[in-house]
Design an enzyme around this catalytic site. Sequence first.
Site, PDB file in Angstrom:
ATOM      1  N   PRO A  88      -7.225  13.473  39.553  1.00  0.00           N
ATOM      2  CA  PRO A  88      -8.641  13.538  39.141  1.00  0.00           C
ATOM      3  C   PRO A  88      -9.564  13.953  40.288  1.00  0.00           C
ATOM      4  O   PRO A  88     -10.716  14.292  40.060  1.00  0.00           O
ATOM      5  CB  PRO A  88      -8.944  12.105  38.666  1.00  0.00           C
ATOM      6  CG  PRO A  88      -7.836  11.256  39.157  1.00  0.00           C
ATOM      7  CD  PRO A  88      -6.659  12.133  39.405  1.00  0.00           C
ATOM      8  N   GLU A 115      -1.985   4.116  41.236  1.00  0.00           N
ATOM      9  CA  GLU A 115      -3.352   4.271  41.757  1.00  0.00           C
ATOM     10  C   GLU A 115      -3.510   5.538  42.580  1.00  0.00           C
ATOM     11  O   GLU A 115      -4.566   5.798  43.132  1.00  0.00           O
ATOM     12  CB  GLU A 115      -3.735   3.060  42.611  1.00  0.00           C
ATOM     13  CG  GLU A 115      -3.706   1.745  41.866  1.00  0.00           C
ATOM     14  CD  GLU A 115      -4.576   1.741  40.620  1.00  0.00           C
ATOM     15  OE1 GLU A 115      -5.693   2.278  40.700  1.00  0.00           O
ATOM     16  OE2 GLU A 115      -4.122   1.235  39.590  1.00  0.00           O
ATOM     17  N   ARG A 152      -0.441  30.488  27.058  1.00  0.00           N
ATOM     18  CA  ARG A 152      -1.040  31.310  26.000  1.00  0.00           C
ATOM     19  C   ARG A 152      -1.650  32.609  26.537  1.00  0.00           C
ATOM     20  O   ARG A 152      -1.982  33.495  25.759  1.00  0.00           O
ATOM     21  CB  ARG A 152      -2.043  30.514  25.153  1.00  0.00           C
ATOM     22  CG  ARG A 152      -3.215  29.959  25.893  1.00  0.00           C
ATOM     23  CD  ARG A 152      -4.072  29.083  24.995  1.00  0.00           C
ATOM     24  NE  ARG A 152      -4.763  29.827  23.958  1.00  0.00           N
ATOM     25  CZ  ARG A 152      -5.787  30.634  24.166  1.00  0.00           C
ATOM     26  NH1 ARG A 152      -6.257  30.806  25.389  1.00  0.00           N
ATOM     27  NH2 ARG A 152      -6.371  31.281  23.169  1.00  0.00           N
ATOM     28  N   ASP A 167     -12.112  34.234  22.478  1.00  0.00           N
ATOM     29  CA  ASP A 167     -11.847  32.799  22.625  1.00  0.00           C
ATOM     30  C   ASP A 167     -12.987  32.144  23.392  1.00  0.00           C
ATOM     31  O   ASP A 167     -13.594  32.769  24.257  1.00  0.00           O
ATOM     32  CB  ASP A 167     -10.576  32.564  23.474  1.00  0.00           C
ATOM     33  CG  ASP A 167      -9.312  32.882  22.719  1.00  0.00           C
ATOM     34  OD1 ASP A 167      -9.339  32.869  21.480  1.00  0.00           O
ATOM     35  OD2 ASP A 167      -8.290  33.140  23.385  1.00  0.00           O
TER      36      ASP A 167
HETATM   37  N1  ADE Z   1      -4.169  12.314  36.871  1.00  0.00           N
HETATM   38  C1  ADE Z   1      -4.937  11.311  36.402  1.00  0.00           C
HETATM   39  N2  ADE Z   1      -6.090  11.781  35.888  1.00  0.00           N
HETATM   40  C2  ADE Z   1      -6.058  13.142  36.047  1.00  0.00           C
HETATM   41  C3  ADE Z   1      -6.953  14.195  35.731  1.00  0.00           C
HETATM   42  N3  ADE Z   1      -8.138  13.963  35.164  1.00  0.00           N
HETATM   43  N4  ADE Z   1      -6.590  15.443  36.034  1.00  0.00           N
HETATM   44  C4  ADE Z   1      -5.413  15.689  36.633  1.00  0.00           C
HETATM   45  N5  ADE Z   1      -4.522  14.747  36.959  1.00  0.00           N
HETATM   46  C5  ADE Z   1      -4.832  13.477  36.669  1.00  0.00           C
END
Ligand code: ADE
Length: 245
Positions: A88, A115, A152, A167
């Site tokens: 993330p 974590e 794709r 698209d």
């Molecule tokens: N691992 C946990 N959350 C994630 C996300 N939003 N994007 C990529 N990998 C992740």
Amino acid sequence: MIFDILTLFPEMFRSPLEGSIIGKACEAGLIQVNLFNIRDYAEGKHRVTDDYPYGGGKGMIMKPEPIIRGIEVIQADNPEARVILMTPQGYLLRQELVKKLAQQPHLVLICGRYEGVDERVRDVVDEEISIGDYVLTGGELAALVVIDAIARLIPGVLGDEGASEDDSFAQGLLEYPQYTRPREFAGRKVPEILLSGDHLAIEQWRKQEALRRTWERRSDLLSQAGLSEGDHRILDELKRSSGTE
Ligand code: ADE
């Protein structure tokens, strides 16, 4: 296009990769997905892949050695492969980045869990990618999103027509509304113009509706969409008629 996946949960990939369009693309050899279990690169009787964070805190951290060993094994035979950590904290995946990645012959996708991963893993990857501003339980679903979005765009995967320039995001805008039969359903009619056979008028209507939808839902996209003077005129008119200007 080859995807090598480093994960603690290879079984999470089987069903999504076997079904439908992606499954057919694998069968046709248009894409190849190889699954590597990070546990196989862990040492000791218990093949431990995680440990407590130095400095304290909640949760477990994925140890660096098994992941880095896995990367090294893959890289030994594929020095050109681009290594990507799913996290993330990564660079946000947008269609533009999907297009860029689709030009690579070989991607290694590392799926973190718990974590997070030991920071030293970051030193050996080429790129970090997030699929959105939310936290998943691991990188597996994110890696599947990356595979699907790239696949794709690969010629042959979507059949003869391929991915469309219409698209959503292909031109930086959301896609215009689409309809199919019946002409009327529960009193709701297909817009007359789509039945008119007037291709130019249909094209103009679609552009206007793509602009309207993008402005209403994702106005953040408009500044990057490379709009023409004509597009700006349409937008100004939409704003005027909605009473916001
Ligand atoms: N691992 C946990 N959350 C994630 C996300 N939003 N994007 C990529 N990998 C992740």
